[in-house]
Design a protein around this motif. Structure first.
Motif, PDB file in Angstrom:
ATOM      1  N   ASP A 142       0.833  -1.205   0.000  1.00 24.13           N
ATOM      2  CA  ASP A 142       0.000   0.000   0.000  1.00 24.13           C
ATOM      3  C   ASP A 142       0.871   1.260   0.000  1.00 24.13           C
ATOM      4  OD1 ASP A 142      -2.240  -1.572   0.006  1.00 24.13           O
ATOM      5  OD2 ASP A 142      -2.554  -1.449   2.175  1.00 24.13           O
ATOM      6  N   GLU A 143       1.972   1.197   0.733  1.00 23.91           N
ATOM      7  CA  GLU A 143       2.886   2.334   0.793  1.00 23.91           C
ATOM      8  C   GLU A 143       3.609   2.531  -0.543  1.00 23.91           C
ATOM      9  OE1 GLU A 143       6.918   3.712   3.236  1.00 23.91           O
ATOM     10  OE2 GLU A 143       5.690   2.053   3.984  1.00 23.91           O
ATOM     11  N   LEU A 144       3.981   1.414  -1.173  1.00 26.86           N
ATOM     12  CA  LEU A 144       4.709   1.490  -2.441  1.00 26.86           C
ATOM     13  C   LEU A 144       3.813   1.898  -3.601  1.00 26.86           C
ATOM     14  CD1 LEU A 144       6.940  -1.722  -2.202  1.00 26.86           C
ATOM     15  CD2 LEU A 144       7.730   0.651  -2.111  1.00 26.86           C
ATOM     16  N   LYS A 145       2.527   1.587  -3.517  1.00 19.84           N
ATOM     17  CA  LYS A 145       1.617   1.846  -4.629  1.00 19.84           C
ATOM     18  C   LYS A 145       1.625   3.317  -5.030  1.00 19.84           C
ATOM     19  CE  LYS A 145      -3.200   1.410  -6.116  1.00 19.84           C
ATOM     20  NZ  LYS A 145      -4.569   1.000  -5.753  1.00 19.84           N
ATOM     21  N   GLU A 146       1.529   4.197  -4.053  1.00 18.82           N
ATOM     22  CA  GLU A 146       1.505   5.629  -4.339  1.00 18.82           C
ATOM     23  C   GLU A 146       2.802   6.074  -5.006  1.00 18.82           C
ATOM     24  OE1 GLU A 146       1.055   9.917  -2.013  1.00 18.82           O
ATOM     25  OE2 GLU A 146       0.653   8.024  -0.944  1.00 18.82           O
ATOM     26  N   LYS A 147       3.940   5.557  -4.526  1.00 15.89           N
ATOM     27  CA  LYS A 147       5.236   5.938  -5.092  1.00 15.89           C
ATOM     28  C   LYS A 147       5.379   5.430  -6.526  1.00 15.89           C
ATOM     29  CE  LYS A 147       7.582   5.923  -0.608  1.00 15.89           C
ATOM     30  NZ  LYS A 147       8.671   5.312   0.203  1.00 15.89           N
ATOM     31  N   VAL A 148       4.994   4.169  -6.753  1.00 13.95           N
ATOM     32  CA  VAL A 148       5.103   3.577  -8.086  1.00 13.95           C
ATOM     33  C   VAL A 148       4.231   4.338  -9.083  1.00 13.95           C
ATOM     34  CG1 VAL A 148       4.522   1.538  -9.461  1.00 13.95           C
ATOM     35  CG2 VAL A 148       5.748   1.258  -7.310  1.00 13.95           C
ATOM     36  N   GLU A 149       3.002   4.633  -8.693  1.00 11.74           N
ATOM     37  CA  GLU A 149       2.096   5.345  -9.595  1.00 11.74           C
ATOM     38  C   GLU A 149       2.569   6.773  -9.861  1.00 11.74           C
ATOM     39  OE1 GLU A 149      -1.754   5.011  -7.832  1.00 11.74           O
ATOM     40  OE2 GLU A 149      -2.095   2.974  -8.608  1.00 11.74           O
ATOM     41  N   ARG A 150       3.218   7.387  -8.886  1.00 14.29           N
ATOM     42  CA  ARG A 150       3.732   8.747  -9.092  1.00 14.29           C
ATOM     43  C   ARG A 150       4.848   8.745 -10.139  1.00 14.29           C
ATOM     44  NH1 ARG A 150       6.636  12.815  -4.654  1.00 14.29           N
ATOM     45  NH2 ARG A 150       6.925  14.555  -6.116  1.00 14.29           N
ATOM     46  N   ILE A 151       5.772   7.796 -10.018  1.00 12.26           N
ATOM     47  CA  ILE A 151       6.875   7.719 -10.974  1.00 12.26           C
ATOM     48  C   ILE A 151       6.354   7.353 -12.360  1.00 12.26           C
ATOM     49  CG2 ILE A 151       9.037   6.552 -11.548  1.00 12.26           C
ATOM     50  CD1 ILE A 151       9.226   8.428  -9.153  1.00 12.26           C
ATOM     51  N   GLN A 152       5.396   6.435 -12.425  1.00 13.77           N
ATOM     52  CA  GLN A 152       4.802   6.069 -13.716  1.00 13.77           C
ATOM     53  C   GLN A 152       4.108   7.265 -14.358  1.00 13.77           C
ATOM     54  OE1 GLN A 152       2.325   2.778 -12.530  1.00 13.77           O
ATOM     55  NE2 GLN A 152       3.860   1.250 -13.112  1.00 13.77           N
ATOM     56  N   GLY A 153       3.550   8.136 -13.533  1.00 13.75           N
ATOM     57  CA  GLY A 153       2.886   9.330 -14.054  1.00 13.75           C
ATOM     58  C   GLY A 153       3.859  10.344 -14.621  1.00 13.75           C
ATOM     59  N   LEU A 154       5.096  10.367 -14.100  1.00 16.47           N
ATOM     60  CA  LEU A 154       6.098  11.301 -14.617  1.00 16.47           C
ATOM     61  C   LEU A 154       6.551  10.905 -16.021  1.00 16.47           C
ATOM     62  CD1 LEU A 154       8.327  11.829 -11.429  1.00 16.47           C
ATOM     63  CD2 LEU A 154       6.513  13.319 -12.308  1.00 16.47           C
ATOM     64  N   PHE A 155       6.725   9.601 -16.225  1.00 16.64           N
ATOM     65  CA  PHE A 155       7.107   9.078 -17.543  1.00 16.64           C
ATOM     66  C   PHE A 155       6.175   7.919 -17.899  1.00 16.64           C
ATOM     67  CE2 PHE A 155      11.108  11.142 -16.345  1.00 16.64           C
ATOM     68  CZ  PHE A 155      11.419  11.825 -17.512  1.00 16.64           C
ATOM     69  N   PRO A 156       4.934   8.224 -18.297  1.00 15.64           N
ATOM     70  CA  PRO A 156       3.992   7.154 -18.648  1.00 15.64           C
ATOM     71  C   PRO A 156       4.463   6.404 -19.888  1.00 15.64           C
ATOM     72  CG  PRO A 156       3.092   9.301 -19.222  1.00 15.64           C
ATOM     73  CD  PRO A 156       4.345   9.569 -18.460  1.00 15.64           C
ATOM     74  N   GLN A 157       4.360   5.088 -19.828  1.00 18.05           N
ATOM     75  CA  GLN A 157       4.828   4.261 -20.946  1.00 18.05           C
ATOM     76  C   GLN A 157       3.769   4.220 -22.036  1.00 18.05           C
ATOM     77  OE1 GLN A 157       7.040   0.581 -20.071  1.00 18.05           O
ATOM     78  NE2 GLN A 157       5.715  -0.433 -21.539  1.00 18.05           N
ATOM     79  N   LYS A 158       3.978   5.025 -23.062  1.00 20.52           N
ATOM     80  CA  LYS A 158       3.066   5.085 -24.200  1.00 20.52           C
ATOM     81  C   LYS A 158       3.799   4.515 -25.407  1.00 20.52           C
ATOM     82  CE  LYS A 158       0.520   9.094 -22.458  1.00 20.52           C
ATOM     83  NZ  LYS A 158       0.049  10.476 -22.757  1.00 20.52           N
TER      84      LYS A 158
END
Length: 202
Positions: free
Chosen positions: A176-192
């Motif tokens: 649960d703690e990691l989820k927010e961090k992972v999603e934040r980093i993915q949002g900075l460089f979304p894999q498109k």
């Protein structure tokens, strides 16, 4: 002492059992190579409510021909240089709205990592190994940029953090703690990463 007639016979009654045991042994111990799949998110079934207009400069095109040669933005490129070229495109920050981008801010390249799209197109005769290698290089470009930002914000590689988050054995509180961090980093460089329709050689 009189000799008994004929040579001794070999009892072959258990040969079928032995063959069956050998068959089981080889089935259990033999490893079968399988092609590894690619982790891709399929697009939603419902079409978007509004037409999305994508500027050509926000699309980084990569073409693979049947001979395994690469064209990036219509220019011939070596495989070893593909990751760096993709990173330069994703990290460009041409419109000035990306405060974490460290690129050249070239107005003719991508505006922002959230708008940048990598389009991959291959020939029908492209070798599978080449296709997978190119995919790995493009995904590697995203991972390197995500690792950079993850180390800046959290002091740990994104790939390590994501692996721990996806591990089912990780404690739920930690996930649960990691989820927010992972999603934040993915949002900075979304894999498109888009795959265009495969072409056929003439």
């Amino acid at each position: 002492m009189p000799r008994r007639g004929g040579p001794p016979e070999v009892n072959a009654g258990s040969m079928a059992d032995i063959a069956f045991l050998l068959l089981i042994f080889f089935l259990v111990t033999t490893t079968i190579e399988t092609d590894s799949g690619l982790d891709r998110m399929l697009p939603p079934i419902e079409p978007p409510e509004e037409d999305v207009v994508i500027k050509q400069k926000n699309i980084f095109t990569v073409n693979i021909n049947k001979n395994g040669q690469l064209l990036a933005e219509e220019e011939l490129i070596d495989l070893k240089d593909l990751r760096e070229a993709a990173m330069a495109f994703l990290d460009n920050g041409g419109d000035g709205t990306c405060n974490y981008c460290k690129g050249r801010k070239n107005p003719e390249s991508s505006d922002n990592p959230t708008k940048a799209i990598i389009s991959l197109k291959n020939d029908r005769e492209t070798k599978y190994a080449t296709y997978i290698t190119v995919q790995n290089e493009l995904v590697g470009a995203y991972n390197e940029l995500r690792n950079r930002e993850s180390n800046r914000l959290y002091g740990v590689d994104f790939t390590e953090m994501e692996a721990e988050y996806l591990n089912p054995e990780t404690d739920q509180a930690i996930r649960d703690e990691l989820k927010e961090k992972v999603e934040r980093i993915q949002g900075l460089f979304p894999q498109k990463l888009s795959e265009a329709e495969t072409s056929t050689s003439n």
